[in-house]
Scaffold this motif. Structure first.
Motif, PDB file in Angstrom:
ATOM      1  N   GLU A  55      -6.622  36.067 -38.797  1.00  0.00           N
ATOM      2  CA  GLU A  55      -7.676  35.808 -37.821  1.00  0.00           C
ATOM      3  C   GLU A  55      -7.707  36.865 -36.722  1.00  0.00           C
ATOM      4  O   GLU A  55      -6.693  37.412 -36.119  1.00  0.00           O
ATOM      5  CB  GLU A  55      -7.494  34.362 -37.268  1.00  0.00           C
ATOM      6  CG  GLU A  55      -7.572  33.341 -38.211  1.00  0.00           C
ATOM      7  CD  GLU A  55      -7.381  31.962 -37.698  1.00  0.00           C
ATOM      8  OE1 GLU A  55      -7.432  31.913 -36.617  1.00  0.00           O
ATOM      9  OE2 GLU A  55      -7.113  31.129 -38.399  1.00  0.00           O
ATOM     10  N   PHE A  56      -8.939  37.189 -36.174  1.00  0.00           N
ATOM     11  CA  PHE A  56      -9.087  37.950 -34.962  1.00  0.00           C
ATOM     12  C   PHE A  56      -9.753  37.304 -33.754  1.00  0.00           C
ATOM     13  O   PHE A  56     -10.656  36.829 -34.071  1.00  0.00           O
ATOM     14  CB  PHE A  56      -9.785  39.357 -35.382  1.00  0.00           C
ATOM     15  CG  PHE A  56      -9.952  40.354 -34.194  1.00  0.00           C
ATOM     16  CD1 PHE A  56      -9.094  41.332 -34.225  1.00  0.00           C
ATOM     17  CD2 PHE A  56     -11.010  40.140 -33.369  1.00  0.00           C
ATOM     18  CE1 PHE A  56      -9.066  42.365 -32.920  1.00  0.00           C
ATOM     19  CE2 PHE A  56     -11.211  41.279 -32.191  1.00  0.00           C
ATOM     20  CZ  PHE A  56     -10.399  42.203 -32.200  1.00  0.00           C
ATOM     21  N   TYR A  57      -8.916  37.466 -32.598  1.00  0.00           N
ATOM     22  CA  TYR A  57      -9.850  36.946 -31.455  1.00  0.00           C
ATOM     23  C   TYR A  57      -9.651  38.146 -30.309  1.00  0.00           C
ATOM     24  O   TYR A  57      -8.693  38.818 -30.212  1.00  0.00           O
ATOM     25  CB  TYR A  57      -8.876  35.810 -30.847  1.00  0.00           C
ATOM     26  CG  TYR A  57      -8.884  34.685 -31.751  1.00  0.00           C
ATOM     27  CD1 TYR A  57      -9.805  33.745 -31.416  1.00  0.00           C
ATOM     28  CD2 TYR A  57      -8.098  34.449 -32.815  1.00  0.00           C
ATOM     29  CE1 TYR A  57      -9.619  32.585 -32.190  1.00  0.00           C
ATOM     30  CE2 TYR A  57      -7.875  33.143 -33.454  1.00  0.00           C
ATOM     31  CZ  TYR A  57      -8.848  32.204 -33.248  1.00  0.00           C
ATOM     32  OH  TYR A  57      -8.828  31.221 -33.940  1.00  0.00           O
ATOM     33  N   LEU A  58     -10.573  38.159 -29.633  1.00  0.00           N
ATOM     34  CA  LEU A  58     -10.806  39.039 -28.400  1.00  0.00           C
ATOM     35  C   LEU A  58     -10.372  38.517 -27.053  1.00  0.00           C
ATOM     36  O   LEU A  58     -10.819  37.344 -26.793  1.00  0.00           O
ATOM     37  CB  LEU A  58     -12.166  39.529 -28.352  1.00  0.00           C
ATOM     38  CG  LEU A  58     -12.270  40.541 -27.171  1.00  0.00           C
ATOM     39  CD1 LEU A  58     -11.558  41.952 -27.423  1.00  0.00           C
ATOM     40  CD2 LEU A  58     -13.826  40.834 -26.830  1.00  0.00           C
ATOM     41  N   ALA A  59      -9.018  38.914 -26.394  1.00  0.00           N
ATOM     42  CA  ALA A  59      -8.455  38.216 -25.519  1.00  0.00           C
ATOM     43  C   ALA A  59      -9.444  38.660 -24.436  1.00  0.00           C
ATOM     44  O   ALA A  59      -9.203  40.096 -23.924  1.00  0.00           O
ATOM     45  CB  ALA A  59      -7.029  38.659 -25.324  1.00  0.00           C
ATOM     46  N   LEU A  60      -9.983  37.840 -23.621  1.00  0.00           N
ATOM     47  CA  LEU A  60     -10.797  38.611 -22.466  1.00  0.00           C
ATOM     48  C   LEU A  60      -9.786  38.635 -21.149  1.00  0.00           C
ATOM     49  O   LEU A  60      -8.715  38.443 -21.174  1.00  0.00           O
ATOM     50  CB  LEU A  60     -11.822  37.133 -21.872  1.00  0.00           C
ATOM     51  CG  LEU A  60     -12.776  36.943 -23.107  1.00  0.00           C
ATOM     52  CD1 LEU A  60     -13.670  36.141 -22.644  1.00  0.00           C
ATOM     53  CD2 LEU A  60     -13.505  38.407 -23.626  1.00  0.00           C
ATOM     54  N   PRO A  61     -10.395  39.410 -19.939  1.00  0.00           N
ATOM     55  CA  PRO A  61      -9.300  39.740 -18.997  1.00  0.00           C
ATOM     56  C   PRO A  61      -8.992  38.496 -18.303  1.00  0.00           C
ATOM     57  O   PRO A  61      -9.219  37.469 -18.315  1.00  0.00           O
ATOM     58  CB  PRO A  61     -10.443  40.464 -17.997  1.00  0.00           C
ATOM     59  CG  PRO A  61     -11.520  40.237 -18.392  1.00  0.00           C
ATOM     60  CD  PRO A  61     -11.523  39.947 -19.957  1.00  0.00           C
ATOM     61  N   TYR A  62      -7.594  38.622 -17.715  1.00  0.00           N
ATOM     62  CA  TYR A  62      -6.937  37.572 -16.813  1.00  0.00           C
ATOM     63  C   TYR A  62      -7.888  37.134 -15.643  1.00  0.00           C
ATOM     64  O   TYR A  62      -7.974  36.088 -15.231  1.00  0.00           O
ATOM     65  CB  TYR A  62      -5.615  37.959 -16.266  1.00  0.00           C
ATOM     66  CG  TYR A  62      -4.527  38.142 -17.130  1.00  0.00           C
ATOM     67  CD1 TYR A  62      -3.928  36.957 -17.385  1.00  0.00           C
ATOM     68  CD2 TYR A  62      -4.150  39.015 -17.837  1.00  0.00           C
ATOM     69  CE1 TYR A  62      -2.845  36.672 -18.500  1.00  0.00           C
ATOM     70  CE2 TYR A  62      -3.178  39.135 -18.933  1.00  0.00           C
ATOM     71  CZ  TYR A  62      -2.460  37.759 -18.876  1.00  0.00           C
ATOM     72  OH  TYR A  62      -1.538  37.735 -20.053  1.00  0.00           O
ATOM     73  N   MET A  63      -8.804  38.006 -15.228  1.00  0.00           N
ATOM     74  CA  MET A  63      -9.660  37.837 -13.981  1.00  0.00           C
ATOM     75  C   MET A  63     -10.902  38.395 -14.196  1.00  0.00           C
ATOM     76  O   MET A  63     -11.101  39.660 -14.694  1.00  0.00           O
ATOM     77  CB  MET A  63      -9.297  38.058 -12.733  1.00  0.00           C
ATOM     78  CG  MET A  63     -10.003  37.582 -11.575  1.00  0.00           C
ATOM     79  SD  MET A  63     -10.098  36.029 -11.744  1.00  0.00           S
ATOM     80  CE  MET A  63      -8.681  35.357 -11.654  1.00  0.00           C
ATOM     81  N   LEU A  64     -11.925  37.945 -14.191  1.00  0.00           N
ATOM     82  CA  LEU A  64     -13.566  38.292 -14.513  1.00  0.00           C
ATOM     83  C   LEU A  64     -14.280  38.034 -13.038  1.00  0.00           C
ATOM     84  O   LEU A  64     -14.235  37.053 -12.547  1.00  0.00           O
ATOM     85  CB  LEU A  64     -14.136  37.660 -15.649  1.00  0.00           C
ATOM     86  CG  LEU A  64     -15.550  37.838 -15.749  1.00  0.00           C
ATOM     87  CD1 LEU A  64     -15.467  39.427 -16.128  1.00  0.00           C
ATOM     88  CD2 LEU A  64     -16.124  37.166 -16.935  1.00  0.00           C
ATOM     89  N   ARG A  65     -14.827  39.273 -12.538  1.00  0.00           N
ATOM     90  CA  ARG A  65     -15.818  39.135 -11.709  1.00  0.00           C
ATOM     91  C   ARG A  65     -16.630  40.191 -11.163  1.00  0.00           C
ATOM     92  O   ARG A  65     -16.685  41.258 -12.258  1.00  0.00           O
ATOM     93  CB  ARG A  65     -14.772  38.963 -10.290  1.00  0.00           C
ATOM     94  CG  ARG A  65     -13.607  39.770 -10.190  1.00  0.00           C
ATOM     95  CD  ARG A  65     -12.852  39.775  -8.919  1.00  0.00           C
ATOM     96  NE  ARG A  65     -13.596  40.137  -7.711  1.00  0.00           N
ATOM     97  CZ  ARG A  65     -13.132  40.468  -6.528  1.00  0.00           C
ATOM     98  NH1 ARG A  65     -12.022  40.721  -6.564  1.00  0.00           N
ATOM     99  NH2 ARG A  65     -13.805  40.907  -5.494  1.00  0.00           N
ATOM    100  N   GLU A  66     -17.397  40.139 -10.457  1.00  0.00           N
ATOM    101  CA  GLU A  66     -18.337  41.237  -9.954  1.00  0.00           C
ATOM    102  C   GLU A  66     -19.274  41.765 -11.054  1.00  0.00           C
ATOM    103  O   GLU A  66     -19.904  42.922 -11.152  1.00  0.00           O
ATOM    104  CB  GLU A  66     -17.253  42.606  -9.644  1.00  0.00           C
ATOM    105  CG  GLU A  66     -16.799  42.389  -8.320  1.00  0.00           C
ATOM    106  CD  GLU A  66     -15.827  43.550  -8.149  1.00  0.00           C
ATOM    107  OE1 GLU A  66     -14.860  44.045  -9.203  1.00  0.00           O
ATOM    108  OE2 GLU A  66     -15.498  43.811  -6.708  1.00  0.00           O
TER     109      GLU A  66
END
Length: 741
Positions: free
Chosen positions: A518-529
């Motif tokens: 399986e493949f998952y995209l790990a999103l960033p630890y912090m999302l803003r701006e």
């Protein structure tokens, strides 16, 4: 323009002081569940008195319940703790825990809920998510710019509270494990030991880049925004919050008084103002770390925001510590602590011989009338109006003082002073009770079962345990592809170039699927701006071709919700599900899986619902996620992602990674957590998904670890073997054994 000046109180005395200094509202913690467990938080009777004190003086009072709660606390303690304050009329509760939010909406329906800065709300998606969940106000992450805050306001219309003065954490609030991992004192539980205020040396490829002496690389200066209050209000902030529940009442009162002065000036004139030098100096004299800065409102990060020198500590070492401005503190004590605050009332006293004494009192829209003893006809010296006035106006320590008192008397009667005193006492007491009655609530019988629901017994292993890995480097992904035991791979978003992002992700997903994983995209630890704005089409296409996304924060959760993709979301440990209600909250959003928080011990995990959760069994835990950049602080920023080490006073080195594509730093623990010997115990808990997190490990070390953990967790024939059969060196057990307070 509406605005609220919100002041801190670490005690009942502190609450009284900031009310006298001009606060519109006060936030305070009780004896439990507050993010400042070491403040002089009032106990029950004192807190009830504090609620009434605030209301009598026309102020709001907010109770901090802004920590993460364990099951036994949520089910057995929270209701009993909050019930008397709810009935007394506390105006709002500040919360961090999603389970607490759900609990309060059900059990205390008339109570306003403020989403704490501990939730790290960084954008309109997370703000909208929490507003929809029932939060009436959000407290923004302290790292946000005025433009980001304005965007939240424009897109959601939610009431916004933001910090304007005081200490800053180095780390995004709620995303810090430094204190708990090193000393068992969790910032998420109100017991932070402040390791960020200690000296460190920064090393890049073994060479010091922070100077020859250790510096205070993680210690931000205090913020002071008294100059830019108009800008903050124009950005959409309603409540201006002063930090300082751990500081002295004189500090909180002094800061509140100055901010009150300039807030009123702006609200009255609508014009820009110049802060007087004497006021600026007073703020500095009250408390500061190497001076002030204006927080993150105008800048993302930078060395000028950091107290790297720690002038006070250097002065202490040299024996030249400057004295506190005792005259200032003495004046503030006299002005705000040693005085009493009383509200003006109007009265009408009727004293005629041969009739009962009657006292009418008015306070705002409340009117009361009390009847006293019979006024006897005077035999010798009748009561004169002036003598009666002198006695009646002795309101003492009551919250009232007469603005006017009309006395109607024929000056022919006599009434003992004791009777007049009793008449006044009863009248003032009745006036107070009737006024406060407007704040009282009736509490219904609790709906939530007042005992924790134990995790389900281990299910029959109808399906094999799934074994996942997360990786941050391409060579780690390639290594994981070759490991038969690996079910799926979480690939960090930073592994893929922005210009070819969609193409590279889809190629990696295809290769991963070709390897049977399986493949998952790990999103960033912090999302803003708005850094993922414009990527909606790409994210949707990725969702169609992959198993999903690893979500690290509430903004990402809200982002996927907007796209209708929450069924593809695996929430990481940092989207906290400390208790069953938090787990239920996320499950109701239809997320695919959750991740067990890193601060729970084995017993707490066993009594948590985790049939839809995965457990991290190995990894260098992220200790801090920060908007600050260690390389930038040291003057060696090259605007490229990379890593260095920070060394503490004991010689321990913590890898620090710069993620420049999303502009944040992650500081990892100096040693990995490895739950290898605990394999049988964790297997018996019934997890169907386990994960290993790889950060800096090379291919050979990664293979060694994967083989050891797979043998321990996945091979049924290995069950029951001696623990030392699968030992690895240089690891910690994290919180699995000790947990946090």
């Amino acid at each position: 323009m509406r605005a609220e000046l919100l002041a801190p109180a670490g005690s009942f005395e502190g609450l009284q002081a900031v009310v006298k200094a001009g606060a519109d509202a006060v936030y305070i913690g009780g004896s439990m569940f507050g993010a400042r467990a070491y403040a002089k938080n009032p106990r029950k009777e004192e807190m009830l008195e504090a609620i009434d004190y605030a209301h009598i003086h026309g102020k709001q009072i907010y109770l901090t319940v802004n920590t993460l709660l364990k099951n036994q606390e949520l089910y057995r303690q929270l209701y009993e703790f909050l019930a008397p304050y709810y009935e007394q009329g506390v105006d709002a509760v500040i919360v961090q825990d999603l389970g607490v939010l759900s609990f309060l909406k059900k059990e205390f329906p008339e109570l306003a809920i403020h989403a704490s800065t501990q939730m790290a709300i960084t954008g309109p998606k997370s703000a909208g998510l929490l507003k929809e969940a029932g939060a009436s106000r959000i407290v923004t992450a302290r790292e946000l710019s005025l433009e980001e805050i304005h965007r939240i306001y424009q897109e959601t219309g939610v009431e916004i509270e933001s910090f304007v003065h005081g200490a800053l954490c180095y780390c995004y609030s709620g995303m810090c494990l430094f204190s708990s991992m090193l000393g068992g004192r969790s910032g998420n539980r109100g017991r932070c030991a402040q390791p960020c205020r200690l000296p460190y040396t920064a090393l890049e490829k073994g060479k010091a880049v922070s100077g020859t002496e250790p510096s205070y690389l993680l210690s931000p200066k205090d913020m002071c925004t008294v100059d830019i209050l108009p800008e903050i209000l124009q950005a959409g902030v309603y409540s201006l919050k002063i930090e300082g529940r751990m500081k002295k009442p004189e500090y909180a009162a002094g800061v509140t008084a100055i901010y009150r002065k300039y807030l009123d000036l702006y609200l009255r004139t609508g014009q820009a103002y110049e802060v007087e030098k004497v006021d600026r100096q007073e703020l500095l004299d009250l408390y500061q770390r190497d001076g002030f800065h204006k927080g993150y409102y105008h800048m993302h990060n930078g060395p000028e925001m950091m107290a790297t020198v720690n002038e006070k500590e250097q002065s202490r070492k040299q024996g030249t510590v400057g004295k506190r401005n005792e005259a200032l503190f003495a004046r503030l004590k006299k002005q705000y602590l040693d005085t009493k605050k009383q509200e003006k009332i109007n009265g009408n006293l009727i004293l005629f011989a041969d009739t009962p004494a009657i006292l009418d009192l008015d306070f705002q829209d409340i009117h009361v009338q009390v009847q006293g003893d019979l006024v006897e006809r005077a035999q010798k010296r009748p009561l004169l109006a002036e003598r009666v006035r002198q006695q009646m106006e002795k309101t003492g320590q009551t919250p009232f003082v007469f603005d006017s008192l009309e006395i109607l008397t024929d000056e022919a009667g006599f009434l003992p002073m004791q009777s007049l005193n009793e008449l006044r006492r009863r009248g003032l007491e009745e006036l107070q009770q009737q006024y406060l009655a407007g704040y009282r609530r009736t509490l219904r019988k609790p709906e939530t079962e007042q005992k924790p629901s134990l995790a389900k017994e281990k299910r029959a292993q109808a399906e094999a345990v799934k074994f996942y890995v997360s990786v941050e480097k391409r060579e780690q992904w390639e290594t994981a592809l070759k490991q038969r035991e690996v079910t799926g791979i979480f690939c960090s978003m930073s592994m893929f170039k922005r210009k070819e992002f969609l193409k590279e992700v889809l190629w990696a997903a295809e290769e991963t699927h070709r390897a049977g994983k399986e493949f998952y995209l790990a999103l960033p630890y912090m999302l803003r701006e708005g850094r993922m704005d414009g990527m909606e089409r790409e994210i949707t296409q990725i969702a169609e071709k992959t198993e999903g996304f690893l979500v690290r924060n509430l903004e990402e959760l809200g982002y996927l919700k907007k796209l209708g993709l929450l069924f593809k979301a695996v929430t990481d440990y940092s989207v906290y599900s400390f208790n069953d209600l938090a787990e239920e909250f996320l499950e109701n959003l239809q997320v695919k899986r959750t991740t067990v928080p890193l601060e729970l011990n084995s017993s707490e995990i066993r009594h948590r619902r985790h049939e839809n959760s995965e457990m991290i069994v190995y990894g260098f835990y992220p200790m801090m996620v920060s908007a600050q950049c260690v390389k930038k602080t040291c003057g060696c920023c090259d605007h490229k992602s990379g890593e260095l080490q920070i060394k503490d006073r004991y010689g321990q080195q913590f890898t620090t990674k710069c993620f420049c594509d999303f502009c944040y730093n992650v500081i990892y623990n100096s040693v990995p957590t490895g739950l290898l010997e605990e394999a049988e115990q964790i297997r018996d808990m019934g997890f169907l998904a386990l994960r290993m997190n790889f950060t800096s490990e090379g291919p050979e070390r990664m293979k060694e670890l994967l083989n050891a953990f797979a043998a321990a967790y996945l091979a049924e024939e290995n069950k029951g073997k001696k623990k030392d059969a699968f030992q690895i060196s240089g690891v910690t057990k994290g919180h699995f054994k000790r947990g946090v307070e």
